[in-house]
Design a protein around this motif. Structure first.
Motif, PDB file in Angstrom:
ATOM      1  N   ASP A  39      -2.613  12.869   6.907  1.00  0.00           N
ATOM      2  CA  ASP A  39      -1.316  12.224   6.709  1.00  0.00           C
ATOM      3  C   ASP A  39      -1.001  11.276   7.849  1.00  0.00           C
ATOM      4  OD1 ASP A  39      -0.966  13.620   4.365  1.00  0.00           O
ATOM      5  OD2 ASP A  39       0.113  15.272   5.327  1.00  0.00           O
ATOM      6  N   VAL A  40      -1.318  11.688   9.071  1.00  0.00           N
ATOM      7  CA  VAL A  40      -1.080  10.822  10.236  1.00  0.00           C
ATOM      8  C   VAL A  40      -1.957   9.582  10.155  1.00  0.00           C
ATOM      9  CG1 VAL A  40      -1.219  10.670  12.753  1.00  0.00           C
ATOM     10  CG2 VAL A  40      -0.358  12.761  11.679  1.00  0.00           C
ATOM     11  N   GLN A  41      -3.223   9.760   9.807  1.00  0.00           N
ATOM     12  CA  GLN A  41      -4.133   8.612   9.721  1.00  0.00           C
ATOM     13  C   GLN A  41      -3.696   7.641   8.635  1.00  0.00           C
ATOM     14  OE1 GLN A  41      -7.820  10.709   9.142  1.00  0.00           O
ATOM     15  NE2 GLN A  41      -8.277  10.814  11.325  1.00  0.00           N
ATOM     16  N   LEU A  42      -3.241   8.172   7.500  1.00  0.00           N
ATOM     17  CA  LEU A  42      -2.760   7.295   6.434  1.00  0.00           C
ATOM     18  C   LEU A  42      -1.512   6.536   6.874  1.00  0.00           C
ATOM     19  CD1 LEU A  42      -3.162   6.398   3.508  1.00  0.00           C
ATOM     20  CD2 LEU A  42      -1.751   8.325   2.788  1.00  0.00           C
ATOM     21  N   ALA A  43      -0.607   7.217   7.578  1.00  0.00           N
ATOM     22  CA  ALA A  43       0.583   6.544   8.094  1.00  0.00           C
ATOM     23  C   ALA A  43       0.214   5.491   9.137  1.00  0.00           C
ATOM     24  CB  ALA A  43       1.540   7.572   8.693  1.00  0.00           C
ATOM     25  N   CYS A  44      -0.813   5.779   9.938  1.00  0.00           N
ATOM     26  CA  CYS A  44      -1.278   4.799  10.926  1.00  0.00           C
ATOM     27  C   CYS A  44      -1.804   3.540  10.240  1.00  0.00           C
ATOM     28  CB  CYS A  44      -2.360   5.415  11.804  1.00  0.00           C
ATOM     29  SG  CYS A  44      -1.755   6.667  12.952  1.00  0.00           S
ATOM     30  N   ALA A  45      -2.529   3.725   9.155  1.00  0.00           N
ATOM     31  CA  ALA A  45      -3.027   2.562   8.417  1.00  0.00           C
ATOM     32  C   ALA A  45      -1.868   1.733   7.884  1.00  0.00           C
ATOM     33  CB  ALA A  45      -3.932   3.019   7.275  1.00  0.00           C
ATOM     34  N   ASP A  46      -0.827   2.386   7.417  1.00  0.00           N
ATOM     35  CA  ASP A  46       0.357   1.673   6.934  1.00  0.00           C
ATOM     36  C   ASP A  46       1.045   0.936   8.075  1.00  0.00           C
ATOM     37  OD1 ASP A  46       2.240   0.836   5.070  1.00  0.00           O
ATOM     38  OD2 ASP A  46       3.554   2.532   5.476  1.00  0.00           O
ATOM     39  N   GLY A  47       1.151   1.604   9.231  1.00  0.00           N
ATOM     40  CA  GLY A  47       1.762   0.941  10.383  1.00  0.00           C
ATOM     41  C   GLY A  47       0.950  -0.237  10.870  1.00  0.00           C
ATOM     42  N   ILE A  48      -0.377  -0.095  10.909  1.00  0.00           N
ATOM     43  CA  ILE A  48      -1.243  -1.214  11.325  1.00  0.00           C
ATOM     44  C   ILE A  48      -1.092  -2.379  10.359  1.00  0.00           C
ATOM     45  CG2 ILE A  48      -3.663  -1.920  11.543  1.00  0.00           C
ATOM     46  CD1 ILE A  48      -4.255   0.872  12.661  1.00  0.00           C
ATOM     47  N   ALA A  49      -0.987  -2.068   9.056  1.00  0.00           N
ATOM     48  CA  ALA A  49      -0.834  -3.136   8.062  1.00  0.00           C
ATOM     49  C   ALA A  49       0.441  -3.933   8.320  1.00  0.00           C
ATOM     50  CB  ALA A  49      -0.816  -2.536   6.659  1.00  0.00           C
ATOM     51  N   GLN A  50       1.535  -3.253   8.646  1.00  0.00           N
ATOM     52  CA  GLN A  50       2.792  -3.962   8.917  1.00  0.00           C
ATOM     53  C   GLN A  50       2.691  -4.791  10.193  1.00  0.00           C
ATOM     54  OE1 GLN A  50       6.561  -1.800   7.911  1.00  0.00           O
ATOM     55  NE2 GLN A  50       5.208  -0.001   7.889  1.00  0.00           N
ATOM     56  N   ALA A  51       1.982  -4.257  11.190  1.00  0.00           N
ATOM     57  CA  ALA A  51       1.816  -5.018  12.432  1.00  0.00           C
ATOM     58  C   ALA A  51       0.931  -6.234  12.213  1.00  0.00           C
ATOM     59  CB  ALA A  51       1.236  -4.114  13.514  1.00  0.00           C
ATOM     60  N   VAL A  52      -0.147  -6.082  11.418  1.00  0.00           N
ATOM     61  CA  VAL A  52      -1.077  -7.187  11.167  1.00  0.00           C
ATOM     62  C   VAL A  52      -0.381  -8.307  10.406  1.00  0.00           C
ATOM     63  CG1 VAL A  52      -3.150  -7.817   9.869  1.00  0.00           C
ATOM     64  CG2 VAL A  52      -3.162  -5.795  11.318  1.00  0.00           C
ATOM     65  N   GLU A  53       0.559  -7.977   9.537  1.00  0.00           N
ATOM     66  CA  GLU A  53       1.287  -9.007   8.804  1.00  0.00           C
ATOM     67  C   GLU A  53       2.041  -9.945   9.744  1.00  0.00           C
ATOM     68  OE1 GLU A  53       3.765  -7.535   5.686  1.00  0.00           O
ATOM     69  OE2 GLU A  53       2.281  -6.078   5.011  1.00  0.00           O
ATOM     70  N   THR A  54       2.397  -9.456  10.918  1.00  0.00           N
ATOM     71  CA  THR A  54       3.144 -10.259  11.886  1.00  0.00           C
ATOM     72  C   THR A  54       2.235 -11.151  12.720  1.00  0.00           C
ATOM     73  OG1 THR A  54       4.710  -8.420  12.012  1.00  0.00           O
ATOM     74  CG2 THR A  54       4.905 -10.113  13.690  1.00  0.00           C
ATOM     75  N   LEU A  55       0.982 -10.745  12.907  1.00  0.00           N
ATOM     76  CA  LEU A  55       0.064 -11.484  13.767  1.00  0.00           C
ATOM     77  C   LEU A  55      -0.384 -12.781  13.113  1.00  0.00           C
ATOM     78  CD1 LEU A  55      -2.240  -8.555  14.978  1.00  0.00           C
ATOM     79  CD2 LEU A  55      -0.446  -9.697  16.291  1.00  0.00           C
ATOM     80  N   PRO A  56      -0.732 -13.773  13.915  1.00  0.00           N
ATOM     81  CA  PRO A  56      -1.387 -14.969  13.357  1.00  0.00           C
ATOM     82  C   PRO A  56      -2.709 -14.578  12.695  1.00  0.00           C
ATOM     83  CG  PRO A  56      -0.618 -15.374  15.584  1.00  0.00           C
ATOM     84  CD  PRO A  56      -0.463 -13.903  15.355  1.00  0.00           C
ATOM     85  N   GLU A  57      -3.146 -15.384  11.753  1.00  0.00           N
ATOM     86  CA  GLU A  57      -4.337 -15.019  10.983  1.00  0.00           C
ATOM     87  C   GLU A  57      -5.562 -14.846  11.864  1.00  0.00           C
ATOM     88  OE1 GLU A  57      -6.869 -16.507   7.062  1.00  0.00           O
ATOM     89  OE2 GLU A  57      -5.206 -17.708   7.845  1.00  0.00           O
ATOM     90  N   SER A  58      -5.712 -15.695  12.855  1.00  0.00           N
ATOM     91  CA  SER A  58      -6.892 -15.595  13.726  1.00  0.00           C
ATOM     92  C   SER A  58      -6.909 -14.266  14.473  1.00  0.00           C
ATOM     93  CB  SER A  58      -6.914 -16.757  14.713  1.00  0.00           C
ATOM     94  OG  SER A  58      -5.729 -16.764  15.500  1.00  0.00           O
ATOM     95  N   GLN A  59      -5.728 -13.868  15.018  1.00  0.00           N
ATOM     96  CA  GLN A  59      -5.670 -12.598  15.730  1.00  0.00           C
ATOM     97  C   GLN A  59      -5.866 -11.419  14.771  1.00  0.00           C
ATOM     98  OE1 GLN A  59      -2.278 -12.134  18.299  1.00  0.00           O
ATOM     99  NE2 GLN A  59      -2.310 -14.268  18.972  1.00  0.00           N
ATOM    100  N   ALA A  60      -5.313 -11.539  13.572  1.00  0.00           N
ATOM    101  CA  ALA A  60      -5.472 -10.467  12.591  1.00  0.00           C
ATOM    102  C   ALA A  60      -6.932 -10.298  12.189  1.00  0.00           C
ATOM    103  CB  ALA A  60      -4.612 -10.752  11.370  1.00  0.00           C
ATOM    104  N   VAL A  61      -7.630 -11.421  11.993  1.00  0.00           N
ATOM    105  CA  VAL A  61      -9.053 -11.346  11.635  1.00  0.00           C
ATOM    106  C   VAL A  61      -9.859 -10.776  12.782  1.00  0.00           C
ATOM    107  CG1 VAL A  61     -11.084 -12.721  11.034  1.00  0.00           C
ATOM    108  CG2 VAL A  61      -8.884 -13.220   9.959  1.00  0.00           C
ATOM    109  N   GLU A  62      -9.508 -11.144  14.006  1.00  0.00           N
ATOM    110  CA  GLU A  62     -10.204 -10.603  15.173  1.00  0.00           C
ATOM    111  C   GLU A  62     -10.011  -9.095  15.272  1.00  0.00           C
ATOM    112  OE1 GLU A  62     -10.305 -11.203  20.047  1.00  0.00           O
ATOM    113  OE2 GLU A  62      -9.056 -12.492  18.780  1.00  0.00           O
ATOM    114  N   LEU A  63      -8.781  -8.637  14.986  1.00  0.00           N
ATOM    115  CA  LEU A  63      -8.523  -7.200  15.004  1.00  0.00           C
ATOM    116  C   LEU A  63      -9.306  -6.493  13.897  1.00  0.00           C
ATOM    117  CD1 LEU A  63      -6.839  -4.937  16.295  1.00  0.00           C
ATOM    118  CD2 LEU A  63      -5.066  -5.406  14.608  1.00  0.00           C
ATOM    119  N   LEU A  64      -9.394  -7.129  12.728  1.00  0.00           N
ATOM    120  CA  LEU A  64     -10.166  -6.551  11.621  1.00  0.00           C
ATOM    121  C   LEU A  64     -11.632  -6.409  12.004  1.00  0.00           C
ATOM    122  CD1 LEU A  64     -10.619  -5.689   8.667  1.00  0.00           C
ATOM    123  CD2 LEU A  64     -10.721  -8.111   8.057  1.00  0.00           C
TER     124      LEU A  64
END
Length: 668
Positions: A157-182
């Motif tokens: 449950d924690v890991q699934l919530a973390c994935a949801d939180g990361i998704a919301q944070a990635v939406e805020t990042l510029p595409e280049s930074q988001a791709v680098e994080l991916l």
């Protein structure tokens, strides 16, 4: 979504409502209803009566934080979501330090491990949501790093919530930074434990949208990792990532699931136990998140894997369990592809591994008992499955039971899927009686199918056997085969074409008689006619989609054919009548005349010659009788004369003897 500006959040309307656990309506960017119990509000309930959250924050920050902390760790998902939504209205500078302290101190002394996990999961969502709301890239980067550190928690449950939180944070990042994080998360999928990087990849993909799976080469990288023969950690990580992508993206991942399923099924047979376990979990997750409509494409793919010789037995067991698990979840969609599933499952019944056989029997039983709705056919499921499992011993008794069944309801797809393998086996029996029973059941079955399109998938299994019955040397078997074949072809036809098959049985009856003729040319013509008739009928019957224009065209063509057939029948009848009249007239004109003798040609074959020959024979017979009579009379006359001469001779001899005796007496 109901947007209200400025957002107002009333925690409680009164103390009495708080004590009763009645929860307020929360309005803002996200509108929802939930309940804060008095236990969650604590001693803040009295101070927060009827006041907005902006005012409540001024009461006591520590008391408010404790309330939010209590809400985010509550057992109720609604209360946790309410706690997260409440904290979203507070200033990040007020909330974040307390969140970081809680995470850095590993629960800030929380003794309840389950509550700590629920709180950590809520905080992961909160950090990502606050970063997304603020729109700050630096804050989003910090939040993503903080959330990624939580992935080490073993709680799913924690890991699934973390994935949801990361998704919301990635939406805020510029595409280049988001791709680098991916790409950073992709580089960690071979590390231990495997799901740390897997959930990171899933969260980043969710933030970048599912297009990044192809655009940024995620699927290609995972396929390469899954195909790495040297490093089992990479294979395990790839399977874990497939699972996480399916769980996090849910139905969004469905268009890519067909591409992934083959890889995952292949990895279930991996030599490494960890890879097998990860692949099995991935298969369960992917099949579990596929929508009901997507199953129509996914289940046939799984069935194809069951037939493949390259699939390991562990993979077959997993596939069979996956099929059985979806029957209750989406029975209508499974029923639409049951004609593909049952043959694949039947093939696995002969597998050398007992685990595969057991799983196949379970899947087949589940399909029959759950999908078949007809009460009379549901009672026949156990005998049918026994006949499929043990065809040599159980086929004939099962067909005998089918003959005794009184069908009240229509035959649907699941019934056909279970019945056809048994009937196809029965049609292959050597004994005439067994084949006759099977053909009778086939004919009755086809007459009970409402939608003819449901019969089309079973043409390859039934049609060759029925044609063989029509070609049988036994006339009774040919008749039963013709009836069953006509029922099959007519049952497949669309409603507007059914009248076209009314004369099919008569044609088959005529052809099956000609096929056993003594003349070779008649037999060949009958064989050709049968093949042509079956081809035409099958082509018309197996066409399952008809537009309105095609229906009208078919009806017009059928009308012309009927008119042509009626005209041909009338012409044939007129020709036959004229021929009979001509024969009668010729017989009258050429009637033989007694005593005329032979005809001019002395053909000895016409009626006149035959009559004269009969007359000659009669004369000869009379002459022969007269000769025999004269010969008998002459023979009698001669015999009488010979008798008279013999008597006279005897008298002379007697007289001579008497004289001689008298002379002798005189001398003495």
């Amino acid at each position: 979504r109901n947007r209200i500006n400025p957002p107002q959040l009333t925690l409680l309307e009164s103390k009495a409502m708080a004590r009763r656990g009645v929860l307020p309506k929360l309005t803002g960017e996200e509108k929802f209803e939930t309940l804060f119990s008095a236990a969650v509000l604590g001693d803040l309930a009295g101070d927060a009566t009827g006041k907005p959250i902006s005012s409540a924050a001024k009461f006591d920050a520590e008391r408010l934080y404790k309330m939010l902390l209590c809400a985010m760790g509550d057992e109720s998902p609604k209360v946790r979501e309410a706690g997260i939504a409440t904290a979203m209205y507070l200033e990040p500078a007020f909330v974040q330090p307390k969140l970081f302290r809680y995470l850095d101190t590993d629960g800030d002394g929380e003794s309840d491990a389950d509550r700590a996990d629920r709180t950590a999961a809520s905080m992961a969502k909160l950090m990502g949501g606050m970063a997304k709301k603020a729109g700050d890239a630096a804050m989003a980067t910090d939040a993503a790093n903080r959330i990624a550190a939580l992935l080490t928690c073993p709680s799913a449950d924690v890991q699934l919530a973390c994935a949801d939180g990361i998704a919301q944070a990635v939406e805020t990042l510029p595409e280049s930074q988001a791709v680098e994080l991916l790409k950073h998360y992709l580089g960690t999928i071979g590390e231990t434990p495997a799901k740390i990087g897997a959930f990171g990849v899933a969260g980043a993909v969710k933030g970048l949208t599912s297009r990044s799976l192809v655009k940024n080469g995620v699927l290609d990288a995972l396929e390469e990792a899954a195909g790495n023969k040297k490093d089992p950690k990479l294979r395990e990580g790839a399977c874990a990532t497939y699972e996480c992508l399916s769980v996090v993206l849910n139905n969004v991942f469905e268009p890519y699931s067909l591409r992934v399923l083959k890889i995952v099924i292949a990895k279930i047979g991996d030599k490494t136990a960890e890879v097998r376990a990860a692949a099995e979990q991935a298969l369960v997750a992917i099949v579990g998140t596929i929508s009901a409509h997507g199953l129509r494409a996914a289940l046939p793919l799984i069935a194809d894997q069951l037939k493949s010789s390259n699939v390991n037995w562990q993979a077959k067991v997993a596939c069979l369990n996956a099929i059985a698990g979806k029957v209750k979840v989406a029975p209508k969609q499974v029923a639409r592809v049951v004609h593909v599933l049952v043959p694949a499952i039947v093939d696995t019944l002969t597998d050398t591994k007992p685990e595969v056989q057991t799983a196949a029997q379970k899947a087949l039983t589940t399909l029959g008992m759950e999908l078949i709705q007809s009460p009379e056919m549901k009672a026949m499921v156990p005998p049918l499955i026994d006949a499929i499992i043990s065809p040599g011993d159980k086929t004939t008794p099962c067909i005998e039971q089918l003959m005794d069944v009184t069908f009240i309801n229509a035959i649907d797809r699941p019934c056909l899927a279970i019945m056809v393998p048994v009937l196809a086996r029965g049609l292959k029996e050597r004994r005439l009686e067994f084949k006759r029973r099977a053909s009778m059941v086939v004919g009755n079955m086809c007459g009970l199918v409402i939608d003819g399109r449901e019969l089309v998938p079973y043409v390859p299994a039934l049609l060759p056997e029925l044609v063989a019955c029509v070609r049988d040397s036994n006339p009774e078997m040919r008749q039963y085969g013709a009836v069953a074949l006509a029922a099959l072809l007519k049952g497949m036809a669309s409603a507007h074409l059914s009248s076209r098959f009314d004369l099919l049985l008569a044609d088959l009856d005529r052809l099956q008689k000609d096929m056993v003729s003594d003349k070779e040319d008649v037999r060949k013509a009958a064989e050709g006619g049968l093949n042509e008739l079956i081809e035409i009928a099958t082509k018309a019957a197996t066409k399952t989609h008809h537009t309105e224009e095609e229906v009208q065209a078919d009806l017009a063509r059928m009308k012309l054919e009927d008119e042509k057939r009626a005209k041909e029948a009338a012409d044939a009848e007129a020709v036959a009548k004229r021929k009979e009249e001509m024969i009668a007239r010729e017989e009258t004109e050429h009637e033989p005349v007694p005593g005329k003798g032979f005809c001019e040609k002395v053909c000895r074959g016409c009626a006149q010659c035959k009559l004269h020959l009969e007359e000659l024979a009669e004369v000869q017979a009379k002459a022969k009788k007269e000769d025999e009579k004269l010969a008998k009379a002459e023979a009698a006359k001669k015999a009488e004369e010979d008798k008279k001469k013999a008597f006279e001779k005897f008298q002379a001899q007697q007289k001579a003897a008497l004289l001689k005796q008298q002379r002798a007496k005189k001398k003495k």
